[in-house]
Design a protein around this motif. Structure first.
Motif, PDB file in Angstrom:
ATOM      1  N   ASN A 116       0.833  -1.215   0.000  1.00 31.57           N
ATOM      2  CA  ASN A 116       0.000   0.000   0.000  1.00 31.57           C
ATOM      3  C   ASN A 116       0.867   1.265   0.000  1.00 31.57           C
ATOM      4  O   ASN A 116       0.620   2.217   0.728  1.00 31.57           O
ATOM      5  CB  ASN A 116      -0.968   0.007   1.199  1.00 31.57           C
ATOM      6  N   VAL A 117       1.877   1.241  -0.846  1.00 32.08           N
ATOM      7  CA  VAL A 117       2.786   2.397  -0.968  1.00 32.08           C
ATOM      8  C   VAL A 117       2.450   3.146  -2.264  1.00 32.08           C
ATOM      9  O   VAL A 117       2.545   2.570  -3.346  1.00 32.08           O
ATOM     10  CB  VAL A 117       4.262   1.933  -0.997  1.00 32.08           C
ATOM     11  N   PRO A 118       2.016   4.403  -2.156  1.00 37.45           N
ATOM     12  CA  PRO A 118       1.602   5.128  -3.362  1.00 37.45           C
ATOM     13  C   PRO A 118       2.778   5.612  -4.208  1.00 37.45           C
ATOM     14  O   PRO A 118       3.917   5.662  -3.735  1.00 37.45           O
ATOM     15  CB  PRO A 118       0.838   6.321  -2.793  1.00 37.45           C
ATOM     16  N   HIS A 119       2.468   5.996  -5.457  1.00 36.70           N
ATOM     17  CA  HIS A 119       3.462   6.580  -6.363  1.00 36.70           C
ATOM     18  C   HIS A 119       3.609   8.047  -6.012  1.00 36.70           C
ATOM     19  O   HIS A 119       2.787   8.860  -6.422  1.00 36.70           O
ATOM     20  CB  HIS A 119       2.946   6.526  -7.808  1.00 36.70           C
ATOM     21  N   LEU A 120       4.614   8.394  -5.274  1.00 33.68           N
ATOM     22  CA  LEU A 120       4.801   9.802  -4.893  1.00 33.68           C
ATOM     23  C   LEU A 120       6.257  10.181  -5.092  1.00 33.68           C
ATOM     24  O   LEU A 120       7.155   9.366  -4.842  1.00 33.68           O
ATOM     25  CB  LEU A 120       4.456  10.001  -3.410  1.00 33.68           C
ATOM     26  N   ASN A 121       6.473  11.409  -5.483  1.00 34.07           N
ATOM     27  CA  ASN A 121       7.857  11.839  -5.713  1.00 34.07           C
ATOM     28  C   ASN A 121       8.690  11.819  -4.434  1.00 34.07           C
ATOM     29  O   ASN A 121       9.881  11.530  -4.471  1.00 34.07           O
ATOM     30  CB  ASN A 121       7.886  13.214  -6.364  1.00 34.07           C
ATOM     31  N   ASP A 122       8.056  12.130  -3.285  1.00 41.40           N
ATOM     32  CA  ASP A 122       8.823  12.099  -2.031  1.00 41.40           C
ATOM     33  C   ASP A 122       9.310  10.679  -1.712  1.00 41.40           C
ATOM     34  O   ASP A 122      10.398  10.485  -1.169  1.00 41.40           O
ATOM     35  CB  ASP A 122       7.981  12.628  -0.854  1.00 41.40           C
ATOM     36  N   ILE A 123       8.491   9.700  -2.059  1.00 40.06           N
ATOM     37  CA  ILE A 123       8.886   8.308  -1.783  1.00 40.06           C
ATOM     38  C   ILE A 123      10.003   7.887  -2.739  1.00 40.06           C
ATOM     39  O   ILE A 123      10.969   7.231  -2.337  1.00 40.06           O
ATOM     40  CB  ILE A 123       7.650   7.396  -1.832  1.00 40.06           C
ATOM     41  N   LYS A 124       9.902   8.339  -3.994  1.00 40.79           N
ATOM     42  CA  LYS A 124      10.985   8.052  -4.948  1.00 40.79           C
ATOM     43  C   LYS A 124      12.286   8.694  -4.469  1.00 40.79           C
ATOM     44  O   LYS A 124      13.368   8.111  -4.573  1.00 40.79           O
ATOM     45  CB  LYS A 124      10.638   8.623  -6.327  1.00 40.79           C
ATOM     46  N   MET A 125      12.145   9.899  -3.931  1.00 45.32           N
ATOM     47  CA  MET A 125      13.334  10.613  -3.450  1.00 45.32           C
ATOM     48  C   MET A 125      13.963   9.876  -2.253  1.00 45.32           C
ATOM     49  O   MET A 125      15.179   9.738  -2.165  1.00 45.32           O
ATOM     50  CB  MET A 125      12.902  12.033  -3.046  1.00 45.32           C
ATOM     51  N   MET A 126      13.115   9.386  -1.347  1.00 48.01           N
ATOM     52  CA  MET A 126      13.658   8.654  -0.195  1.00 48.01           C
ATOM     53  C   MET A 126      14.303   7.342  -0.665  1.00 48.01           C
ATOM     54  O   MET A 126      15.343   6.922  -0.127  1.00 48.01           O
ATOM     55  CB  MET A 126      12.560   8.380   0.839  1.00 48.01           C
ATOM     56  N   ALA A 127      13.713   6.723  -1.686  1.00 47.89           N
ATOM     57  CA  ALA A 127      14.303   5.495  -2.241  1.00 47.89           C
ATOM     58  C   ALA A 127      15.699   5.820  -2.775  1.00 47.89           C
ATOM     59  O   ALA A 127      16.656   5.045  -2.585  1.00 47.89           O
ATOM     60  CB  ALA A 127      13.415   4.950  -3.351  1.00 47.89           C
ATOM     61  N   HIS A 128      15.823   6.970  -3.388  1.00 49.14           N
ATOM     62  CA  HIS A 128      17.106   7.410  -3.932  1.00 49.14           C
ATOM     63  C   HIS A 128      18.133   7.585  -2.800  1.00 49.14           C
ATOM     64  O   HIS A 128      19.277   7.136  -2.898  1.00 49.14           O
ATOM     65  CB  HIS A 128      16.862   8.755  -4.635  1.00 49.14           C
ATOM     66  N   VAL A 129      17.685   8.227  -1.714  1.00 46.83           N
ATOM     67  CA  VAL A 129      18.584   8.430  -0.559  1.00 46.83           C
ATOM     68  C   VAL A 129      19.069   7.060  -0.055  1.00 46.83           C
ATOM     69  O   VAL A 129      20.264   6.858   0.193  1.00 46.83           O
ATOM     70  CB  VAL A 129      17.859   9.195   0.581  1.00 46.83           C
ATOM     71  N   LEU A 130      18.147   6.106   0.057  1.00 50.39           N
ATOM     72  CA  LEU A 130      18.516   4.779   0.594  1.00 50.39           C
ATOM     73  C   LEU A 130      19.455   4.050  -0.358  1.00 50.39           C
ATOM     74  O   LEU A 130      20.384   3.357   0.074  1.00 50.39           O
ATOM     75  CB  LEU A 130      17.259   3.941   0.857  1.00 50.39           C
ATOM     76  N   ARG A 131      19.236   4.235  -1.666  1.00 57.55           N
ATOM     77  CA  ARG A 131      20.140   3.599  -2.650  1.00 57.55           C
ATOM     78  C   ARG A 131      21.547   4.167  -2.514  1.00 57.55           C
ATOM     79  O   ARG A 131      22.534   3.429  -2.578  1.00 57.55           O
ATOM     80  CB  ARG A 131      19.622   3.801  -4.074  1.00 57.55           C
ATOM     81  N   VAL A 132      21.621   5.490  -2.305  1.00 56.61           N
ATOM     82  CA  VAL A 132      22.939   6.122  -2.128  1.00 56.61           C
ATOM     83  C   VAL A 132      23.647   5.519  -0.901  1.00 56.61           C
ATOM     84  O   VAL A 132      24.867   5.377  -0.868  1.00 56.61           O
ATOM     85  CB  VAL A 132      22.771   7.666  -1.986  1.00 56.61           C
ATOM     86  N   LEU A 133      22.853   5.122   0.091  1.00 55.13           N
ATOM     87  CA  LEU A 133      23.435   4.520   1.307  1.00 55.13           C
ATOM     88  C   LEU A 133      23.788   3.041   1.099  1.00 55.13           C
ATOM     89  O   LEU A 133      24.315   2.395   1.998  1.00 55.13           O
ATOM     90  CB  LEU A 133      22.457   4.653   2.481  1.00 55.13           C
ATOM     91  N   GLY A 134      23.442   2.500  -0.082  1.00 48.82           N
ATOM     92  CA  GLY A 134      23.822   1.114  -0.383  1.00 48.82           C
ATOM     93  C   GLY A 134      22.667   0.131  -0.341  1.00 48.82           C
ATOM     94  O   GLY A 134      22.860  -1.067  -0.555  1.00 48.82           O
ATOM     95  N   ALA A 135      21.453   0.611  -0.059  1.00 46.56           N
ATOM     96  CA  ALA A 135      20.307  -0.314  -0.003  1.00 46.56           C
ATOM     97  C   ALA A 135      19.825  -0.618  -1.416  1.00 46.56           C
ATOM     98  O   ALA A 135      20.034   0.168  -2.343  1.00 46.56           O
ATOM     99  CB  ALA A 135      19.168   0.306   0.802  1.00 46.56           C
ATOM    100  N   ARG A 136      19.172  -1.761  -1.566  1.00 40.67           N
ATOM    101  CA  ARG A 136      18.560  -2.104  -2.839  1.00 40.67           C
ATOM    102  C   ARG A 136      17.055  -1.871  -2.681  1.00 40.67           C
ATOM    103  O   ARG A 136      16.408  -2.483  -1.816  1.00 40.67           O
ATOM    104  CB  ARG A 136      18.838  -3.589  -3.100  1.00 40.67           C
ATOM    105  N   VAL A 137      16.531  -0.970  -3.492  1.00 45.77           N
ATOM    106  CA  VAL A 137      15.116  -0.602  -3.323  1.00 45.77           C
ATOM    107  C   VAL A 137      14.365  -0.900  -4.619  1.00 45.77           C
ATOM    108  O   VAL A 137      14.790  -0.487  -5.688  1.00 45.77           O
ATOM    109  CB  VAL A 137      14.969   0.904  -2.988  1.00 45.77           C
ATOM    110  N   GLU A 138      13.276  -1.647  -4.502  1.00 47.44           N
ATOM    111  CA  GLU A 138      12.456  -1.952  -5.679  1.00 47.44           C
ATOM    112  C   GLU A 138      11.008  -1.587  -5.394  1.00 47.44           C
ATOM    113  O   GLU A 138      10.541  -1.706  -4.248  1.00 47.44           O
ATOM    114  CB  GLU A 138      12.549  -3.439  -6.016  1.00 47.44           C
TER     115      GLU A 138
END
Ligand code: UD1
Length: 417
Positions: free
Chosen positions: A43-65
């Motif tokens: 139940n996670v919506p398509h939002l730019n803020d969520i995409k941005m947080m996914a980006h932050v986590l990827r920069v930290l080394g996480a794999r986000v799908e």
């Protein structure tokens, strides 16, 4: 940049399904850093803020799908500890990595978030909490450098209720040694949702929904799979859409208790509400009565619905006064609503709204997330065509708002930039 073009004055009808709550998901995404492995959120919506947080986590080394409203975050190799300026400056909520990074890596380097359209927004409380838990904080070249050997439980009383600082404190304390007592914490449902997730991960937290939390540190947490709570601000925005267009509509997949303060005010304006378990139907009055609001922390009236409620009050039969004690300068929408022929004046930080018989369409500009929602609502009620530019703000926090409104019968289209 995309625009919305709205032909106002159409009645809405039908039901709208409320999406997952942006402000719950953002801290929970960073909480995934507290456990090694793959967490899954539904139940996670398509939002730019969520995409941005996914980006932050990827920069930290996480794999986000992300697929079909399901977000998976694998933190197995998330060993980097810097959230850079380019990302934090675009989204303030990136500060949520501070507590989890300190707990996970013993260090964090996070760019200082700047101000934003709704006023200066300090992070002093976030920093004080980390220091109280034993971190050493240095500010250097626009970055917060935080380090600690071990986080240690502490007694912390917040001088001001802060959603973000409460979330960061909880996320740091769950892995700290010993007991942490947090007083005067935020009681927003999004904090409750974070606590539920952390407990599912194995954290020991007592006092959910109260202003005192007692956290007993544990050695490690486990990844989880869980469902995100519905967005109370989206729910409130759609109820106001019904009220402002004089339409009987319903919202489903919501938690009615989370919008009690708005419901109370809507009833004062003359609306009738049929409240079910996960559904609310709004029956608008023929005349909207004026109602004053002052925003305060939950369970009082939320700052995130202030602009939308002001849009409604522009069409009330009389004068209402609106004050935001959380973000006193959050009034950028006043000038834009006046472009639509509203009659709002400012007495210092209080907006005095004199209701008018009708609004009329005009070109307006979205200035921040909730101000944009207020302009969409006003545009739906206004006579003629309203064009709203800079709607990237609204895409930060509403999942395809125009599609949901079209399904209700609104005449709104997105013009691609
Ligand atoms: C969160 C929400 C935001 C909402 C706000 C208030 C997210 C991602 N954002 O923002 O949508 O409008 O809560 O409900 O969940 N303050 C300080 N020092 C600090 C932190 C805050 O003085 O270190 C002040 C703020 O300026 C404000 C008040 O405390 O006056 C409350 O802010 P806070 O609850 O922290 O807002 P956010 O967590 O940033």
């Amino acid at each position: 940049m995309d625009k919305f073009v709205i032909n106002g004055g159409k009645k809405l009808t039908g039901d709208v399904k409320i999406s997952g709550a942006k402000n719950a998901i953002l801290p929970i995404m960073t909480a995934a850093l507290l456990a090694k492995g793959k967490s899954i959120f539904h139940n996670v919506p398509h939002l730019n803020d969520i995409k941005m947080m996914a980006h932050v986590l990827r920069v930290l080394g996480a794999r986000v799908e992300y697929e079909n409203e399901t977000l998976s975050i694998d933190t197995t190799y998330a060993d980097y500890y810097e959230a850079p300026y380019e990302l934090v400056s675009k989204m303030r909520a990136s500060i949520y990595v501070l507590g989890p990074l300190l707990a996970r890596c013993g260090k964090a380097r996070v760019s200082f978030p700047g101000g934003c359209a709704i006023g200066t927004r300090p992070v002093d409380l976030h920093l004080k909490v980390m220091e109280a838990l034993g971190a050493k904080i240095e500010i250097e070249h626009g970055y917060i450098n935080a380090t600690c050997e071990n986080l240690k439980g502490a007694k912390i009383r917040f001088e001001k209720v802060s959603v973000g600082a409460t979330a960061n404190a909880i996320m740091a304390a769950v892995l700290a040694s010993g007991i942490t007592n947090l007083y005067n914490v935020a009681k927003e449902p999004e904090i409750g949702s974070l606590i539920d997730c952390l407990i599912l991960m194995g954290a020991k937290i007592k006092g959910k929904d109260t202003s005192h939390l007692k956290i007993t540190g544990v050695k490690e947490l486990q990844p989880i799979e869980t469902e995100m709570m519905p967005d109370r601000i989206e729910a409130g925005t759609f109820l106001i859409a019904g009220a402002i267009t004089g339409s009987r509509i319903s919202i489903s997949n919501c938690v009615p208790e989370h919008i009690q303060s708005l419901s109370d005010r809507l009833i004062q304006t003359g609306c009738k509400l049929n409240i079910g378990k996960r559904k609310v139907e709004i029956i608008p009055p023929s005349k909207i009565l004026p109602v004053n609001i002052v925003t305060y922390p939950y369970p009082d009236f939320p700052t995130d619905l202030q602009a939308q409620f002001m849009a409604l009050m522009t069409l009330s039969e009389g004068e209402s006064r609106i004050e935001d004690t959380i973000f006193p300068d959050r009034l950028m929408h006043v000038a834009e609503l006046n472009r639509l022929d509203a009659d709002i004046s400012l007495e210092k930080h209080v907006a005095v709204v004199s209701g008018v018989n009708s609004l009329s369409g005009a070109m307006v500009m979205a200035t921040d997330l909730r101000a944009s929602a207020a302009l969409v609502l006003a545009g739906l009620a206004a006579e003629g065509e309203t064009t709203i530019s800079r709607i990237y703000h609204i895409d930060r926090g509403y999942d395809k708002i125009e599609v949901k409104l079209q399904k209700l019968g609104a005449d709104i289209v997105r013009i691609k930039g």
